[in-house]
Design a protein around this motif. Structure first.
Motif, mmCIF file in Angstrom:
data_model
loop_
_atom_site.group_PDB
_atom_site.id
_atom_site.type_symbol
_atom_site.label_atom_id
_atom_site.label_comp_id
_atom_site.label_asym_id
_atom_site.label_seq_id
_atom_site.Cartn_x
_atom_site.Cartn_y
_atom_site.Cartn_z
ATOM 1 N N LYS A 175 0.823 -1.221 0.000
ATOM 2 C CA LYS A 175 0.000 0.000 0.000
ATOM 3 C C LYS A 175 0.858 1.273 0.000
ATOM 4 O O LYS A 175 1.966 1.284 0.524
ATOM 5 N N LEU A 176 0.287 2.324 -0.567
ATOM 6 C CA LEU A 176 0.913 3.648 -0.544
ATOM 7 C C LEU A 176 -0.175 4.707 -0.643
ATOM 8 O O LEU A 176 -1.306 4.417 -1.028
ATOM 9 N N ASN A 177 0.172 5.928 -0.282
ATOM 10 C CA ASN A 177 -0.767 7.039 -0.452
ATOM 11 C C ASN A 177 -0.055 8.225 -1.118
ATOM 12 O O ASN A 177 0.437 9.129 -0.445
ATOM 13 N N PRO A 178 0.050 8.173 -2.451
ATOM 14 C CA PRO A 178 0.712 9.255 -3.187
ATOM 15 C C PRO A 178 -0.013 10.584 -2.990
ATOM 16 O O PRO A 178 -1.198 10.609 -2.654
ATOM 17 N N ILE A 179 0.717 11.678 -3.218
ATOM 18 C CA ILE A 179 0.168 13.009 -2.952
ATOM 19 C C ILE A 179 0.343 13.943 -4.147
ATOM 20 O O ILE A 179 1.345 13.872 -4.863
ATOM 21 N N HIS A 180 -0.648 14.786 -4.361
ATOM 22 C CA HIS A 180 -0.607 15.775 -5.443
ATOM 23 C C HIS A 180 0.313 16.926 -5.042
ATOM 24 O O HIS A 180 0.369 17.311 -3.868
ATOM 25 N N GLY A 181 1.024 17.500 -6.003
ATOM 26 C CA GLY A 181 1.948 18.596 -5.735
ATOM 27 C C GLY A 181 1.299 19.801 -5.085
ATOM 28 O O GLY A 181 1.904 20.471 -4.237
ATOM 29 N N GLU A 182 0.053 20.076 -5.450
ATOM 30 C CA GLU A 182 -0.641 21.239 -4.882
ATOM 31 C C GLU A 182 -0.924 21.039 -3.396
ATOM 32 O O GLU A 182 -0.716 21.947 -2.577
ATOM 33 N N ASP A 183 -1.397 19.836 -3.049
ATOM 34 C CA ASP A 183 -1.628 19.523 -1.628
ATOM 35 C C ASP A 183 -0.314 19.549 -0.847
ATOM 36 O O ASP A 183 -0.241 20.090 0.263
ATOM 37 N N LEU A 184 0.723 18.950 -1.433
ATOM 38 C CA LEU A 184 2.018 18.876 -0.750
ATOM 39 C C LEU A 184 2.603 20.272 -0.528
ATOM 40 O O LEU A 184 3.188 20.546 0.524
ATOM 41 N N ALA A 185 2.425 21.159 -1.496
ATOM 42 C CA ALA A 185 2.933 22.532 -1.364
ATOM 43 C C ALA A 185 2.297 23.221 -0.155
ATOM 44 O O ALA A 185 2.984 23.881 0.635
ATOM 45 N N LYS A 186 0.990 23.064 0.004
ATOM 46 C CA LYS A 186 0.303 23.680 1.151
ATOM 47 C C LYS A 186 0.834 23.114 2.468
ATOM 48 O O LYS A 186 1.069 23.857 3.427
ATOM 49 N N PRO A 205 -4.664 11.673 0.532
ATOM 50 C CA PRO A 205 -5.792 11.230 1.352
ATOM 51 C C PRO A 205 -6.175 9.763 1.187
ATOM 52 O O PRO A 205 -6.821 9.197 2.064
ATOM 53 N N ASP A 206 -5.788 9.139 0.062
ATOM 54 C CA ASP A 206 -6.226 7.763 -0.222
ATOM 55 C C ASP A 206 -5.076 6.769 -0.105
ATOM 56 O O ASP A 206 -4.054 6.896 -0.794
ATOM 57 N N ILE A 207 -5.253 5.768 0.773
ATOM 58 C CA ILE A 207 -4.271 4.690 0.896
ATOM 59 C C ILE A 207 -4.725 3.558 -0.034
ATOM 60 O O ILE A 207 -5.811 3.000 0.128
ATOM 61 N N LEU A 208 -3.874 3.263 -1.034
ATOM 62 C CA LEU A 208 -4.245 2.327 -2.099
ATOM 63 C C LEU A 208 -3.200 1.229 -2.242
ATOM 64 O O LEU A 208 -2.011 1.455 -2.028
ATOM 65 N N THR A 209 -3.651 0.029 -2.624
ATOM 66 C CA THR A 209 -2.686 -1.011 -2.992
ATOM 67 C C THR A 209 -2.202 -0.733 -4.419
ATOM 68 O O THR A 209 -2.848 0.002 -5.180
ATOM 69 N N GLN A 210 -1.087 -1.334 -4.770
ATOM 70 C CA GLN A 210 -0.593 -1.205 -6.150
ATOM 71 C C GLN A 210 -1.625 -1.762 -7.138
ATOM 72 O O GLN A 210 -1.804 -1.207 -8.231
ATOM 73 N N ASN A 211 -2.305 -2.824 -6.754
ATOM 74 C CA ASN A 211 -3.359 -3.378 -7.623
ATOM 75 C C ASN A 211 -4.471 -2.359 -7.843
ATOM 76 O O ASN A 211 -4.984 -2.204 -8.961
ATOM 77 N N GLU A 212 -4.843 -1.656 -6.763
ATOM 78 C CA GLU A 212 -5.917 -0.652 -6.882
ATOM 79 C C GLU A 212 -5.490 0.515 -7.764
ATOM 80 O O GLU A 212 -6.282 1.030 -8.565
ATOM 81 N N ILE A 213 -4.223 0.910 -7.658
ATOM 82 C CA ILE A 213 -3.716 1.989 -8.516
ATOM 83 C C ILE A 213 -3.726 1.534 -9.974
ATOM 84 O O ILE A 213 -4.111 2.289 -10.878
ATOM 85 N N ALA A 214 -3.322 0.286 -10.205
ATOM 86 C CA ALA A 214 -3.325 -0.263 -11.571
ATOM 87 C C ALA A 214 -4.754 -0.274 -12.143
ATOM 88 O O ALA A 214 -4.972 0.093 -13.307
ATOM 89 N N LYS A 215 -5.720 -0.644 -11.315
ATOM 90 C CA LYS A 215 -7.118 -0.658 -11.776
ATOM 91 C C LYS A 215 -7.610 0.746 -12.110
ATOM 92 O O LYS A 215 -8.299 0.942 -13.126
ATOM 93 N N LEU A 216 -7.265 1.731 -11.284
ATOM 94 C CA LEU A 216 -7.664 3.119 -11.551
ATOM 95 C C LEU A 216 -7.063 3.602 -12.873
ATOM 96 O O LEU A 216 -7.722 4.300 -13.648
ATOM 97 N N ALA A 217 -5.811 3.212 -13.117
ATOM 98 C CA ALA A 217 -5.139 3.614 -14.353
ATOM 99 C C ALA A 217 -5.810 2.986 -15.579
ATOM 100 O O ALA A 217 -6.042 3.654 -16.588
ATOM 101 N N LEU A 218 -6.139 1.710 -15.478
ATOM 102 C CA LEU A 218 -6.803 1.017 -16.595
ATOM 103 C C LEU A 218 -8.203 1.597 -16.848
ATOM 104 O O LEU A 218 -8.612 1.801 -17.987
ATOM 105 N N LYS A 219 -8.922 1.884 -15.764
ATOM 106 C CA LYS A 219 -10.269 2.459 -15.899
ATOM 107 C C LYS A 219 -10.225 3.837 -16.554
ATOM 108 O O LYS A 219 -11.141 4.221 -17.287
ATOM 109 N N ALA A 220 -9.156 4.591 -16.272
ATOM 110 C CA ALA A 220 -9.028 5.938 -16.856
ATOM 111 C C ALA A 220 -8.980 5.873 -18.379
ATOM 112 O O ALA A 220 -9.416 6.800 -19.075
ATOM 113 N N TRP A 221 -8.463 4.762 -18.918
ATOM 114 C CA TRP A 221 -8.399 4.564 -20.378
ATOM 115 C C TRP A 221 -9.569 3.713 -20.888
ATOM 116 O O TRP A 221 -9.602 3.346 -22.060
ATOM 117 N N ASN A 222 -10.510 3.391 -19.992
ATOM 118 C CA ASN A 222 -11.637 2.509 -20.345
ATOM 119 C C ASN A 222 -11.164 1.135 -20.832
ATOM 120 O O ASN A 222 -11.712 0.568 -21.788
#
Length: 288
Positions: A175-186, A205-222
């Motif tokens: 699991k990991l929780n990556p962060i957006h640059g705008e949030d991190l700057a604040k 804000p979101d703690i995700l498994t690598q599998n969950e991140i992979a699924k989000l990426a695939l869904k983004a491309w339908n």
């Protein structure tokens, strides 16, 4: 809010540009270090430019004059002029720190990366954490931030997913929780202007498994969900081969990335920007 005076080092990088934007949004004075005149076009709202190279101390003379706070995300990632991690991540920041001490600034903030203090054996962290030691020993107040992966780093998942498959090592349940640059700057600015010495790890804000991140990426491309799990010994072998056959500048970032893939990387949650939205926006922009 009282107008404060900031020097931003690493301003042309992913996080640095968000730091500059947020500081100006809050109404502060911003001086940025750039290496070349042409880099001025990266910024639309900066009070002062200071052309210098952190690896050349003479070019930094008086850079911190009339400055209250220094932010540094200086690192070697994008530099390709024969310099080492020790040259840039350690000595470059040390040169800047010397100027900060000379000018008696209020506080110096430095950006390492998640678990940098636990992985000093990795080339990329050896220099970063050596500078952290110097900063802590200095007479200045300090802020040390170790962020989780940036949303921009997660584009590797998105780029793979575009072709309909994502490859992961092992089971993909770390699991990991990556962060957006705008949030991190604040987050970074809040910690920089506090009156205390700060040392924190932070993620999105979101703690995700690598599998969950992979699924989000695939869904983004339908795309259909196709995740290929590779044996972990391949990851270990890649690190060993890179150490033997490439320079530290080549293998450093890859060694860092592959090492952190084999463990949970969970930091304190912060911000409201979600990786799913980031992937959808990136995919949409790519199609247009």
């Amino acid at each position: 809010m009282e107008k404060k005076r900031f020097l931003v080092a690493g301003a042309t990088g992913y996080l640095g540009q968000y730091i500059v934007k947020e500081l100006k949004k809050q109404g502060h004075f911003v001086r940025v270090i750039i290496r070349e005149e042409k880099q001025k076009k990266l910024f639309s709202n900066v009070d002062e430019f200071f052309i210098a190279e952190v690896t050349k101390p003479k070019t930094l003379n008086n850079i911190a004059n009339n400055i209250d706070y220094i932010f540094s995300s200086i690192g070697i990632t994008r530099q390709k002029d024969g310099l080492t991690y020790m040259d840039v991540d350690y000595q470059g920041n040390k040169n800047l720190l010397n100027e900060a001490i000379k000018s008696n600034i209020i506080k110096f903030e430095y950006i390492s990366a998640i678990d940098g203090d636990k992985f000093r054996d990795l080339k990329i962290f050896e220099a970063k954490e050596k500078f952290v030691d110097e900063l802590k020993k200095s007479p200045l107040k300090y802020s040390i931030i170790r962020p989780n992966g940036f949303f921009s780093d997660m584009k590797d998942f998105l780029n793979m997913a575009k072709n309909g498959k994502v490859y992961l090592f092992s089971h993909g349940e770390y699991k990991l929780n990556p962060i957006h640059g705008e949030d991190l700057a604040k987050f970074c600015i809040n910690k920089l202007i506090s009156n205390e010495n700060e040392e924190e790890q932070v993620g999105g804000p979101d703690i995700l498994t690598q599998n969950e991140i992979a699924k989000l990426a695939l869904k983004a491309w339908n795309k259909d969900i196709k995740i290929i799990h590779l044996p972990d010994f391949i990851r270990v072998l890649i690190i060993k081969l890179l150490r033997i056959f490439t320079s530290s500048k080549v293998y450093g970032p890859i060694e860092f990335f592959l090492t952190l893939l084999a463990k949970d990387n969970i930091a304190s949650t912060y911000g409201d920007k979600r990786l799913e939205d980031f992937f959808l926006e990136e995919a949409k922009e790519s199609r247009n």
